[in-house]
Structure formats: C-alpha cells, structure tokens
Scaffold this motif. Sequence first.
Motif, PDB file in Angstrom:
ATOM      1  N   UNK A 197       0.792  -1.224   0.000  1.00 35.99           N
ATOM      2  CA  UNK A 197       0.000   0.000   0.000  1.00 35.99           C
ATOM      3  C   UNK A 197       0.825   1.276   0.000  1.00 35.99           C
ATOM      4  N   UNK A 198       2.119   1.182   0.243  1.00 34.22           N
ATOM      5  CA  UNK A 198       2.964   2.373   0.327  1.00 34.22           C
ATOM      6  C   UNK A 198       3.792   2.563  -0.945  1.00 34.22           C
ATOM      7  N   UNK A 199       4.181   3.816  -1.166  1.00 36.22           N
ATOM      8  CA  UNK A 199       5.032   4.175  -2.300  1.00 36.22           C
ATOM      9  C   UNK A 199       6.478   4.204  -1.816  1.00 36.22           C
ATOM     10  N   UNK A 200       7.374   3.676  -2.658  1.00 36.72           N
ATOM     11  CA  UNK A 200       8.799   3.627  -2.316  1.00 36.72           C
ATOM     12  C   UNK A 200       9.655   4.113  -3.470  1.00 36.72           C
ATOM     13  N   UNK A 201      10.779   4.671  -3.105  1.00 37.63           N
ATOM     14  CA  UNK A 201      11.861   4.932  -4.041  1.00 37.63           C
ATOM     15  C   UNK A 201      12.831   3.772  -3.838  1.00 37.63           C
ATOM     16  N   UNK A 202      13.051   2.990  -4.887  1.00 38.94           N
ATOM     17  CA  UNK A 202      13.918   1.824  -4.827  1.00 38.94           C
ATOM     18  C   UNK A 202      15.069   2.064  -5.802  1.00 38.94           C
ATOM     19  N   UNK A 203      16.283   1.817  -5.356  1.00 40.32           N
ATOM     20  CA  UNK A 203      17.423   2.082  -6.225  1.00 40.32           C
ATOM     21  C   UNK A 203      18.597   1.197  -5.847  1.00 40.32           C
TER      22      UNK A 203
ATOM     23  N   UNK B  97      13.699   3.444  -9.235  1.00 41.61           N
ATOM     24  CA  UNK B  97      12.303   3.081  -9.456  1.00 41.61           C
ATOM     25  C   UNK B  97      11.443   3.837  -8.461  1.00 41.61           C
ATOM     26  N   UNK B  98      10.284   4.251  -8.905  1.00 39.34           N
ATOM     27  CA  UNK B  98       9.274   4.828  -8.028  1.00 39.34           C
ATOM     28  C   UNK B  98       8.066   3.925  -8.181  1.00 39.34           C
ATOM     29  N   UNK B  99       7.644   3.298  -7.090  1.00 41.46           N
ATOM     30  CA  UNK B  99       6.572   2.308  -7.198  1.00 41.46           C
ATOM     31  C   UNK B  99       5.700   2.275  -5.954  1.00 41.46           C
ATOM     32  N   UNK B 100       4.520   1.697  -6.121  1.00 40.34           N
ATOM     33  CA  UNK B 100       3.600   1.484  -4.993  1.00 40.34           C
ATOM     34  C   UNK B 100       3.278   0.010  -4.925  1.00 40.34           C
TER      35      UNK B 100
ATOM     36  N   UNK C 205       5.523   3.618 -11.076  1.00 43.25           N
ATOM     37  CA  UNK C 205       5.146   4.990 -11.403  1.00 43.25           C
ATOM     38  C   UNK C 205       6.204   5.681 -12.252  1.00 43.25           C
ATOM     39  N   UNK C 206       7.468   5.363 -12.005  1.00 42.55           N
ATOM     40  CA  UNK C 206       8.553   5.994 -12.765  1.00 42.55           C
ATOM     41  C   UNK C 206       9.805   5.140 -12.633  1.00 42.55           C
ATOM     42  N   UNK C 207      10.681   5.289 -13.632  1.00 38.21           N
ATOM     43  CA  UNK C 207      11.968   4.601 -13.571  1.00 38.21           C
ATOM     44  C   UNK C 207      12.996   5.405 -14.364  1.00 38.21           C
TER      45      UNK C 207
END
Length: 192
Positions: free
Chosen positions: A10-16, A61-64, A50-52
């Motif tokens: 349920x949460x949005x994360x910045x993954x890298x 990566x920006x994802x939920x 959402x974005x990469x």
Amino acid sequence: MTIAEHFESGYIYHVYSHANGKDLLFVEDSNYQYFLDRLLKYVTPVAEIYAYCLMPNHFHLLLRFKDVAENGVEDEHQYLMRPFSNFLNSYAKAYNKRYNRKGALFLDFLRRKRVQDEKYLLKLLHYIHNNPVHHGFVSKAEKWKYSSYNSYTNVEKASRIERKEMQKYFDTKEDFLGYHQSNVEYDFMDLE
C-alpha cells in the motif's frame, strides 16, 4: 537509514541500486530492454511502477506496492522483497553469462525509502526523470530513452507504467513539462 526500511503493501517507495564497484549494469541497448522485461515479469505482480530511470551504473524506481493482505502473507517484507531478489538475480545471471563475467553485479543490498508525503513524491519524480541530465548524459530529460519520462509525454502510446496516479498532480501536459524543466531543490542527495 534508507537501507533498513521494510517494504509494506500500500505504500510508495523509491527503490534504487548501483553496480558493484566500477562495473556497469548496462553496456548496450539490449541490456536496458532486458532489464525492463525482467522488471515487468517479476515486480509488476506485486507493485505498480510509477517511474523509472536506468543509468549505465545504477537505476531508480518509483513504485507502490499492491495490497497483499488477502494473500495471507505472514512476513510482508519478505514476500515483497522476494520478487526484487528474483528480478536482480535473473538480470545478473544473464548479464554475467553474456559478458563472461563472474561475481556480484549489484551492491549487496537494495536501497529503498518510503515516500512520506506529496512534496517528496513530486521531488522524486523530478529527480528520477532528470537523473541523466544531472549526470551529464543528456541536456534534457526527453533525450534519455531509458526512463519513463517519455511515457508521460506520449500518453497516446500504451505503457506498462502506471501513469494515472502521477498525472493527478499535473493539470496538463504543459504543467508536467514545466515542472520537469524547473529547478527543484533536492534535500535527499544521499542517494548515490
């Protein structure tokens, strides 16, 4: 500390992550496409992207994460982490085989930071799409073909990127373009 945060649905994360040492993650165009194919195969079942941005030696990566409660998952973090492990291992194995290479391709941990508010979310979107500009690879975000930026500017073309959520923050395409061309102060520069 950003590396210790647990994934929660349920949460949005910045993954890298970054290549190990001075190695590259991507040497030729086909590497970028293969990486995206692996990302879609392994990660989209548990998350909306959402974005990469894929850079020669790192990625963002920006994802939920989708809700996993109905799956009866006991350890949510492990459940959400497993697809990333499979994704990165799959890519690294193919990369090592292709380039007759041995050893770890990625740093030994996946960095991640939960997005706490809209201001940070929008700064991340700007940061991720402008990463190639920041690193001097291109003069404008639209010139880098290994990011989700052009998916947002060419909405008539089908995309596996979940654009609707981020488009809510921009009234028009011109607003999106203007925001990405503006100077944004990043207060989270400990990323790379």
